[in-house]
Design an enzyme around this catalytic site. Structure first.
Site, PDB file in Angstrom:
ATOM      1  N   SER A  16     106.952 -59.725   5.176  1.00 25.55           N
ATOM      2  CA  SER A  16     107.996 -60.632   5.618  1.00 25.55           C
ATOM      3  C   SER A  16     109.307 -60.365   4.887  1.00 25.55           C
ATOM      4  O   SER A  16     109.890 -59.293   5.030  1.00 25.55           O
ATOM      5  CB  SER A  16     107.531 -62.078   5.446  1.00 25.55           C
ATOM      6  N   ASP A  73     110.136 -63.519  11.975  1.00 29.96           N
ATOM      7  CA  ASP A  73     109.455 -64.795  12.212  1.00 29.96           C
ATOM      8  C   ASP A  73     110.273 -65.971  11.686  1.00 29.96           C
ATOM      9  O   ASP A  73     109.912 -67.127  11.911  1.00 29.96           O
ATOM     10  CB  ASP A  73     108.033 -64.801  11.648  1.00 29.96           C
ATOM     11  N   ASP A  90     110.694 -59.389   9.440  1.00 34.39           N
ATOM     12  CA  ASP A  90     109.658 -59.349  10.481  1.00 34.39           C
ATOM     13  C   ASP A  90     109.945 -60.350  11.595  1.00 34.39           C
ATOM     14  O   ASP A  90     109.100 -60.567  12.464  1.00 34.39           O
ATOM     15  CB  ASP A  90     108.260 -59.562   9.888  1.00 34.39           C
ATOM     16  N   ASP A 115     114.753 -62.686   9.515  1.00 31.48           N
ATOM     17  CA  ASP A 115     114.258 -61.969   8.347  1.00 31.48           C
ATOM     18  C   ASP A 115     113.603 -60.673   8.843  1.00 31.48           C
ATOM     19  O   ASP A 115     113.538 -60.417  10.048  1.00 31.48           O
ATOM     20  CB  ASP A 115     113.325 -62.847   7.527  1.00 31.48           C
TER      21      ASP A 115
END
Length: 547
Positions: A153, A302, A300, A298
């Site tokens: 992440s 999500d 990734d 961000d």
């Protein structure tokens, strides 16, 4: 453990490591120790194993059981496969695997696919580095028994991670984490793990189905909005473009320095929109291009961050503000169901939901809990995570949140208003709910436990001049919440403080909220009072923690 034992363990690790790079890395460290060098690095790598929990695995890349590497991932995949088969997954049951653009993410994904195939399951690999919410979508869309996302992440570039979802499309919760961890611990030599082929690489159809589903969330309405966007060197860029354009918005103005995936994240200290400086390039571009709104994902994709123009320049919206805006937007559209957030997020959501006659639930931190709320209509957590379409994605989704924030902003612009005007209206109706966070990063994890122990043994009687009316030790659990390491202080005037260790980073986090009535419609005066109260609470917390 003395150096001789460390060296024996390291040689055994090298013997089963299938990766040339980490073998060479560990051999060099061993040679240094054998020559009389400091064994501290070697000892840290073998001081334990990366713990598999509800967040899966996350840690620094490198050789050894206390790092993220192919040996650790192969064992994790084998343990997960064993768990799935023990739970009744039949031969050929599909497991979908996704990955971001971090170092070795594609390698870890391929290794996982080969282990799933070797266990008699059917591995489905996403076609390229893609957003985490697409993986959550694919699990339910394709009828999979589980999903794995290789991502860390918004962690620093030296990290990687391994998130596990079960067939309902939600992240794992206890006891599944402990049951999977037990099977990982039972895995024998890496060379004995059955491995098949890398499964089926899915085509772009699953990507388009997800992005079309996201775009369909936007209703007919105004689309005049100039947006600046940054994926922060992550995988969200092309997806964000496609979603916005499919929904009828003009292509966003993109921060070119951060447009392409880059695992080194060269323009930011931390690739997290919440971190100071991460959004500076985007806000500078917005200032020079006359933008109406800044949005960011961000790495990734999500999470979603937003920034708005003010008389004093661009201002980052707090996660709680975006959560309130999205909830208000969905409630205004008639979205029925339960509105959920976490115990560390603002209490404003509860007031919005109740005023609209909808249900409200508070959970522990993390979408592993929010995603499992029955009848969920919308969920969010203050750390920039929003679930706007739980029917399709029971996890946080930075792309759907971005789209709905743009839709709301465009509608307000058409009416001669702004997102700040919406926030001010909510403050007048329900009181100004101001939140802040005190985050203490440590090098020595023992300091976190010392700070928690200090608060438990000698809780403060007041914080920021507000009486502490109740202290809840969250480790004891309750009828509504399972136990977790944390303390909640309920203060006078509806103020609240929650203190807990971070689950993913070496931090102690303190979540603050104050509620100030808006007198005579003067939101600015209420905001000044709130800012002063939050600063005073922070000062007292630092003293109470003793860190």
């Amino acid at each position: 453990m003395d150096s001789a034992d460390l060296i024996v363990r390291a040689h055994a690790w090298v013997a089963e490591d299938p990766d040339e790079q980490t073998r060479a890395e560990l051999e060099a460290i061993v040679a240094q120790v054998e020559a009389g060098g400091d064994p501290a690095d070697l000892a840290d790598r073998f001081s334990g194993t990366l713990e598999f929990g509800t967040a899966g695995l996350r840690g620094a890349l490198g050789a050894g059981p206390n790092r993220m590497n192919r040996v650790v991932v192969l064992r994790a995949a084998a343990g997960l496969a064993a768990y799935l088969r023990d739970q009744g997954a039949p031969d050929g049951a599909p497991v979908v695997i996704g990955y971001d653009a971090r170092h070795n993410s594609d390698v870890f994904a391929r290794d996982t696919a080969e282990v799933m195939t070797g266990a008699g399951l059917r591995a489905l690999l996403l076609p390229r580095p893609l957003p985490t919410p697409l993986l959550a979508f694919a699990i339910r869309e394709l009828g999979c028994v589980a999903g794995v996302m290789v991502t860390a992440s918004h962690n620093p570039p030296q990290d990687n991670g391994y998130k596990v979802y079960l067939g309902d499309g939600s992240q794992i919760v206890p006891p599944a984490d402990a049951e999977i961890a037990a099977r990982i611990a039972a895995v024998g030599a890496v060379s004995e793990i059955p491995r098949g082929d890398a499964g089926k690489v899915l085509d772009e159809e699953i990507v388009d189905r997800y992005l079309d589903t996201v775009a369909d969330l936007a209703e007919d309405g105004p689309r005049d909005l100039r947006v600046v966007y940054t994926p922060l060197h992550g995988v969200g860029g092309t997806s964000a473009h496609q979603v916005l354009e499919t929904a009828g918005f003009a292509a966003p103005v993109v921060v070119t320095q951060q447009e392409e995936p880059d695992p080194e994240f060269p323009t930011v200290a931390f690739p997290n929109p919440e971190e100071p400086g991460a959004m500076d390039l985007a806000m500078a571009l917005a200032d020079s291009s006359g933008a109406d709104l800044v949005v960011a994902n961000d790495p990734d994709a999500d999470r979603c961050a937003g920034a708005i123009p003010t008389a004093g320049g661009w201002r980052m919206l707090r996660g709680d503000e975006v959560g309130a805006l999205l909830a208000h937007h969905l409630l205004s559209r008639g979205r029925q169901g339960v509105y959920a957030t976490t115990i560390v997020s603002s209490t404003l959501l509860g007031k919005l939901a109740r005023a609209a006659g909808q249900g409200y639930v508070e959970t522990l931190t993390g979408f592993k809990w929010i995603g499992r709320v029955e009848g969920l209509a919308f969920g969010y957590e203050e750390a920039l995570g929003y679930c706007c379409d739980p029917e399709h994605v029971r996890d946080k989704d930075g792309l759907s949140a971005m789209l709905l924030l743009c839709e709301l902003a465009a509608g307000q612009k058409a009416a001669g208003r702004s997102l700040q005007d919406v926030l001010d209206d909510l403050a007048r109706a329900h009181g100004l709910h101001a939140t802040d966070q005190l985050s203490i990063r440590v090098d020595d994890l023992a300091l976190i436990q010392q700070g928690m122990a200090a608060l438990r043994s000698t809780p403060p009687s007041s914080l920021g001049g507000l009486t502490v009316e109740q202290v809840d030790d969250l480790a004891l659990g309750s009828a509504d919440l399972p136990p977790t390491d944390g303390l909640r202080f309920r203060l006078a005037d509806q103020a609240r403080v929650v203190v807990r260790p971070s689950g993913t980073e070496p931090k102690l986090k303190c979540y603050l909220e104050v509620v100030v009535p808006v007198a005579d419609g003067d939101v600015t005066a209420a905001r000044t009072i709130a800012t002063e109260r939050l600063a005073a609470i922070k000062d007292d917390l630092r003293v109470a923690l003793g860190i």
